[in-house]
Design an enzyme around this catalytic site. Structure first.
Site, PDB file in Angstrom:
ATOM      1  N   THR A  56     -55.416  15.337  -2.930  1.00  0.00           N
ATOM      2  CA  THR A  56     -56.181  14.618  -1.903  1.00  0.00           C
ATOM      3  C   THR A  56     -55.620  13.223  -1.697  1.00  0.00           C
ATOM      4  OG1 THR A  56     -58.162  15.885  -2.435  1.00  0.00           O
ATOM      5  CG2 THR A  56     -58.497  13.826  -1.242  1.00  0.00           C
ATOM      6  N   CYS A  57     -55.253  12.578  -2.775  1.00  0.00           N
ATOM      7  CA  CYS A  57     -54.735  11.211  -2.711  1.00  0.00           C
ATOM      8  C   CYS A  57     -53.414  11.142  -1.938  1.00  0.00           C
ATOM      9  CB  CYS A  57     -54.542  10.660  -4.117  1.00  0.00           C
ATOM     10  SG  CYS A  57     -55.999  10.814  -5.168  1.00  0.00           S
TER      11      CYS A  57
END
Length: 186
Positions: A56-57
């Site tokens: 996600t990052c």
């Protein structure tokens, strides 16, 4: 715990900065940076995440803050910083791999800043150890003026919530709270 109206904690971050006087494949030197170096006299967005190179990052959060930097500047933001409980070597390589030019990466290798913010969680279930809970903040001269914490704060959570700390959410908040825009600040 960090909340609106409080100041960010005073800590020293151990960073690595490029130094052309150093020869070889790793031309970087250690440089201590303080909370004041990052936040004093500026309006910034800080977002914190569980780890560099994580899905996600790397797919959404960092790239979208990078792409939307100009939109944040239009709302009176001087800088955007991404903080993670990773060391300076990891943060520098992650920034390089992401082609980051606008977002500053802050290594919180020991987790001191994250702990003092009240956002340190165990991620032992993923083999991460202690990491930051995902959040974002709008900070004006060291004071937290906007707070965006993901729901479900707890140790060893199975999910990875990502909604309130997204750049789109924070930007909308800034647009709805115009006193923070440069053109309206005396």
């Amino acid at each position: 715990m960090a909340t609106v109206g409080k100041n960010v904690p005073n800590v020293v971050f151990k960073t690595r900065v490029r130094d052309e006087s150093i020869e070889g494949p790793n031309p970087f030197r250690w440089e201590d940076k303080t909370t004041a170096d990052y936040f004093a006299g500026k309006r910034v967005v800080l977002f914190s995440l569980p780890g560099a190179f994580t899905p996600t990052c790397s797919t959404y959060q960092l790239p979208n803050y990078e792409k939307m930097f100009g939109d944040f500047q239009e709302e009176g933001i001087d800088a955007i910083y991404c903080l993670s409980v990773n060391d300076a070597f990891v943060m520098n390589k992650w920034g390089e791999s992401q082609g980051v030019k606008n977002v500053g990466l802050i290594p919180d290798g020991s987790g001191e800043f994250t702990r003092k913010m009240g956002m340190l969680v165990k991620k032992d279930n993923l083999g991460f150890g202690l990491r930051s809970w995902r959040y974002a903040a709008v900070i004006d001269d060291g004071e937290i003026v906007g707070w965006f914490e993901e729901a479900g704060f707890q140790d060893d959570i199975d999910s990875d919530p990502y909604e309130f700390s997204a750049p789109e959410y924070v930007l909308t908040w800034l647009q709805d709270n115009k006193p923070f825009a440069k053109e309206q600040v005396a």
